[in-house]
Design an enzyme around this catalytic site. Structure first.
Site, mmCIF file in Angstrom:
data_model
loop_
_atom_site.group_PDB
_atom_site.id
_atom_site.type_symbol
_atom_site.label_atom_id
_atom_site.label_comp_id
_atom_site.label_asym_id
_atom_site.label_seq_id
_atom_site.Cartn_x
_atom_site.Cartn_y
_atom_site.Cartn_z
ATOM 1 N N LYS A 31 13.551 3.101 -43.242
ATOM 2 C CA LYS A 31 12.919 3.690 -42.078
ATOM 3 C C LYS A 31 11.807 2.760 -41.430
ATOM 4 O O LYS A 31 11.757 2.608 -40.333
ATOM 5 C CB LYS A 31 12.234 5.105 -42.119
ATOM 6 C CG LYS A 31 11.131 5.086 -42.996
ATOM 7 C CD LYS A 31 10.166 6.316 -43.131
ATOM 8 C CE LYS A 31 8.898 5.786 -43.811
ATOM 9 N NZ LYS A 31 7.955 6.975 -43.923
ATOM 10 N N THR A 32 11.233 2.002 -42.756
ATOM 11 C CA THR A 32 10.000 1.209 -42.199
ATOM 12 C C THR A 32 10.927 -0.073 -41.514
ATOM 13 O O THR A 32 10.584 -0.630 -40.416
ATOM 14 C CB THR A 32 9.304 0.566 -43.066
ATOM 15 O OG1 THR A 32 8.701 1.932 -43.855
ATOM 16 C CG2 THR A 32 7.975 -0.055 -42.969
ATOM 17 N N ASP A 218 4.307 7.725 -37.823
ATOM 18 C CA ASP A 218 5.082 7.490 -39.290
ATOM 19 C C ASP A 218 4.745 8.935 -39.787
ATOM 20 O O ASP A 218 3.711 9.563 -39.757
ATOM 21 C CB ASP A 218 4.384 6.526 -39.984
ATOM 22 C CG ASP A 218 5.178 6.338 -41.148
ATOM 23 O OD1 ASP A 218 6.359 6.691 -41.133
ATOM 24 O OD2 ASP A 218 4.824 5.527 -42.128
ATOM 25 N N GLU A 219 5.731 9.625 -40.788
ATOM 26 C CA GLU A 219 5.516 10.641 -41.733
ATOM 27 C C GLU A 219 5.112 11.552 -40.822
ATOM 28 O O GLU A 219 4.271 12.598 -40.929
ATOM 29 C CB GLU A 219 4.185 10.453 -42.703
ATOM 30 C CG GLU A 219 4.614 9.188 -43.663
ATOM 31 C CD GLU A 219 5.673 9.373 -44.670
ATOM 32 O OE1 GLU A 219 6.279 10.455 -44.744
ATOM 33 O OE2 GLU A 219 5.591 8.421 -45.643
ATOM 34 N N GLN A 249 11.035 16.192 -47.001
ATOM 35 C CA GLN A 249 9.779 15.413 -47.467
ATOM 36 C C GLN A 249 8.366 15.875 -47.005
ATOM 37 O O GLN A 249 7.415 15.304 -47.504
ATOM 38 C CB GLN A 249 9.821 13.939 -47.635
ATOM 39 C CG GLN A 249 10.963 13.421 -48.210
ATOM 40 C CD GLN A 249 11.101 11.819 -48.413
ATOM 41 O OE1 GLN A 249 10.153 11.434 -49.132
ATOM 42 N NE2 GLN A 249 12.021 11.159 -47.721
ATOM 43 N N ARG A 600 13.067 9.469 -55.998
ATOM 44 C CA ARG A 600 12.424 8.258 -56.401
ATOM 45 C C ARG A 600 13.160 7.259 -57.255
ATOM 46 O O ARG A 600 12.919 6.101 -57.289
ATOM 47 C CB ARG A 600 11.152 8.511 -57.249
ATOM 48 C CG ARG A 600 10.275 9.396 -56.497
ATOM 49 C CD ARG A 600 9.731 8.847 -55.009
ATOM 50 N NE ARG A 600 10.710 9.462 -54.046
ATOM 51 C CZ ARG A 600 10.714 9.151 -52.673
ATOM 52 N NH1 ARG A 600 10.311 7.796 -52.441
ATOM 53 N NH2 ARG A 600 11.349 9.637 -51.929
#
Length: 733
Positions: A31-32, A218-219, A249, A600
């Site tokens: 995504k970044t 973001d987020e 998340q 993760r």
DNA sequence: CTGGTAGCTATTTTT
DNA sequence: TAGCTACCAG
């Protein structure tokens, strides 16, 4: 721009520049990269100038990463872009315009510790009991009210007739009044006052709406109501709002995050486009399948299915331990094997857990194995007492009328100015409508302060001297002056303990960080330095790569990835936590946390739980976590516990493993013999570290009634005789 | 004013 | 168990 490097969904997300867009980015879906390239694309296509782009993140780390990567892609073309955290962006706006709300533009920020102090004072002032009105939950209530943009009077009106909430409302009102008097903002204020400013002043709002053609958040799943309002205000004109996040998340409900912001995005923003990024570039398919299956049990979600072209990979391992020592032992052994046999490095391994207390047993076990590790936890640099003290002095130097800071350090180091005196000063100041510092300066004219005038003046003079003697453009020099002249240094030097040594080092590091700030700022000032430290939570500790295993909570692990992940303590009552078991909503949040943990892992995922675990002194028996049941067996290998008394580790014979020791102690306990948990095995000649005495060498080990007596010669304090179970020794590295 | 102790409570964390 | 706070005695 070469778009071939992206998958179709990513491409689509980059090209959809106009109108509201929700990028639902699964874990590890790049995504970044998408955001960075989208920004670059907008600039490249001349859809906007850099200063017309706003990108908001939650953490400084994320902001810096975004900034660096955009700069890496387009170089100087990024100049003028607004990339920052919610708080830093709002600060920029408030510094310019807050006078419209009655605050002076040189306001200060109160952090959580300041808030707690202030709320306690308010409680006392209103005669409210801390037992019935716990400061922590009071602050939570206030924060909640602020998040819903409820000002004290509205709050009071809303709860009219409710005794308890009326009390809370009065507290809120006083708290807010005190903040205003101190010209201070708490973290919530920074956001909601910006929202308020925008709704009160159309001109200011329009200015920013015209300025920002493209807004990124973001987020997005972590935003609260106020943050949602803010972003919709900012994007109100062009409506080019691109939010990126993953509803699966969302794990910060407890601090106000509202998952509905992301779930209802299309409802709130008309004609919004939604793009799902489901291809994962991080993990193996087995790991993703497990994650997909777990999260599928949640009802409140958009629905995503992660997939990868990486292949199935190893199966997930599940270890069922008898107790937490056995669990730790297995993790230690497995890490050892990964490093010695599979060629991994220690820093490739992470141990994740639900609660910080779980780290202790893991730590002792790892150091028993000689495995280097770091714990990411708890006390952040700027939260340490000595740093907070130095900051309070600095704030006082900047503004002597800052009562809160004054109270923090007026008797630190001890100047024999105790609570009684401080209360008297506070009363005298309140009566005269002046600050406490001002009252202290005229103590000779205040009868109640006659006896202590001398002491008070010594303090005010100290602050005044530092003000006049130091250069305001060199914060580092001011810190040094404070440190040396306040007696703080002497206090720390007067007792030679390990704690004091760390404190001294921390202050030195603080001075260094101030020097760094001076170098990086064009026009350094004490004020700007204070503002920076208030908004930067940490001198980021994780990036510095030593080759060691990392231990952290699942929450801290969000956004990170590791070749090998150990997810431990998967027990009902611990994970999911006991407190979440009464509501399906909270269970879903725990499940998302589990999803975060699983995703993760890049290559190896090891899950574990302990049937028995000591908690709060007692022993607790638990069932395996429901999340384990949600992972289909076909992706999992169950590992049998090796309970033979002696274990070969790395070719070296280990005398006794942790779990064996635990077993022995347990048996002795049941036999009625009183024992304390024995520290691990030490032999003469070992180098050890003691919390108080520092480093030393073990001279002798003598068994003594279920415990061992250790004779140790310490570098600093000479020879001491200690009982193994009490000494809490660590092996020296 | 300070130092000691009895008693209580007990996720997760960024700004 | 352990860490923190409130309260009390000197």
């Amino acid at each position: 721009m070469n778009l071939d490097q992206f998958n179709d969904r990513q491409k689509e997300a980059i090209l959809a520049t106009e109108g509201p867009l929700l990028i639902l980015a699964g874990a590890g879906s790049g995504k970044t990269t998408v955001v960075v390239n989208k920004i670059a694309y907008i600039l490249e296509q001349s859809l906007a100038r850099p200063y017309q782009i706003l990108a908001i993140t939650f953490t400084n780390k994320a902001a810096n990463e975004l900034k660096d990567r955009v700069e890496g892609l387009i170089g100087d073309g990024a100049e003028g872009m607004w990339i920052g955290t919610f708080h830093s962006v709002c600060m920029k706006i408030l510094r310019r315009n807050i006078s419209l709300l009655g605050y002076a533009s040189d306001f200060l920020i109160y952090d959580s510790a300041d808030q707690k102090t202030l709320i306690k004072r308010c409680l006392k002032e209103l005669g409210m009991d801390e037992k019935t009105f716990p400061p922590k939950s009071m602050l939570a209530e206030i924060s909640n009210a602020k998040d819903n943009l409820m000002e004290p009077d509205v709050f009071l009106a809303a709860y009219n007739g409710d005794f308890r909430m009326t009390k809370v409302g009065e507290l809120y009102k006083l708290y807010q009044k005190r903040l205003f008097e101190a010209n201070a903002l708490d973290f919530d204020d920074i956001i909601i006052l910006t929202v308020k400013l925008f709704s009160l002043d159309a001109e200011v709002l329009e200015f920013y709406q015209n300025k920002f053609r493209y807004v990124f958040v973001d987020e997005y799943q972590d935003t609260n109501n106020a943050q949602y309002l803010l972003t919709s205000q900012l994007a109100g004109k062009y409506r080019n709002i691109c939010v990126v996040g993953d509803d699966d998340q969302s794990i910060y409900k407890f601090r106000g995050a509202n998952i509905n912001n992301i779930l209802d995005f299309e409802k709130e923003f008309d004609q919004a486009k939604v793009i799902k990024l489901e291809q994962n570039y991080r993990s193996t398919q087995n790991i993703l399948n497990a994650a997909n299956c777990v999260i599928a049990n949640n009802a409140g979600r958009k629905g995503k299915e992660l997939w990868t072209s990486n292949g199935a990979g190893d199966k997930i391992l599940l270890f069922e331990a008898d107790n937490e020592y056995e669990e730790a032992d297995y993790i230690g052994k497995t890490i050892e094997k990964l490093v010695k046999v599979d060629g991994m490095r220690y820093c490739d391994c992470a141990i994740l857990y639900r609660t910080n207390v779980q780290s202790r047993v893991l730590e002792t076990t790892l150091s028993g194995f000689g495995i280097p590790y770091r714990v990411l936890a708890g006390l952040r640099f700027y939260d340490r007492k000595e740093i907070k003290d130095m900051l309070a002095y600095l704030r006082l130097v900047f503004n002597p009328n800052d009562n809160l800071s004054l109270m923090r350090v007026v008797n630190e180091p001890s100047r024999k100015i105790g609570v009684t005196t401080v209360e008297k000063v506070a009363a005298a100041a309140a009566g005269r409508d002046i600050s406490m510092f001002a009252a202290m300066e005229i103590a000779d004219t205040i009868p109640e302060l006659a006896k202590v005038t001398e002491k008070l003046l010594t303090f005010t003079k100290l602050i005044r001297e530092i003000q006049t003697d130091t250069d305001q453009t060199q914060p580092s020099k001011i810190i040094e002056a404070v440190y040396k002249r306040s007696g703080y240094m002497d206090m720390l030097l007067s007792e030679d303990s390990v704690e004091n040594q760390t404190r001294i080092e921390n202050i030195q590091e603080f001075i260094l960080s101030a020097e760094e700030y001076e170098k990086s700022s064009e026009e350094p000032t004490l004020f700007e330095f204070l503002e920076n430290t208030a908004l930067i939570a940490d001198v980021d500790n994780y990036d510095t790569e030593a080759d060691s295993v990392v231990l952290m909570t699942l929450h801290s692990a969000k956004g990170l990835e590791f070749p090998a992940v150990f997810l431990c303590g998967l027990e009902e009552g611990l994970f999911p936590s006991q407190r979440s078991m009464y509501s399906e909503e909270e269970i879903e949040e725990e499940r998302r946390l589990c999803y975060v943990g699983i995703t993760r892992a890049k290559k190896r995922l090891t899950l574990s739980y302990a049937m028995r675990r000591s908690m709060y002194g007692g022993s607790v028996y638990s069932k395996a976590s429901r999340f384990l049941d949600e992972i289909p067996q076909q992706y999992v290998d169950i590992v049998e516990a090796d309970r033979s008394p002696k274990t070969e580790v790395g070719g070296r014979k280990k005398a006794k493993s942790q779990s064996d020791l635990f077993q022995e102690i347990f048996e002795r306990k049941s036999a009625g013999v009183r024992t304390e948990p024995v520290s691990y095995d030490f032999k003469a000649g070992d180098m050890v570290v003691h919390k108080k005495f520092g480093t030393g060498m073990i001279l002798s080990v003598t068994p003594a009634g279920g415990d061992v007596k250790l004779e140790i010669v310490f570098d600093e304090v000479g020879t001491k005789s200690l009982m193994g179970s009490f000494a809490r020794l660590k092996k020296a590295q």
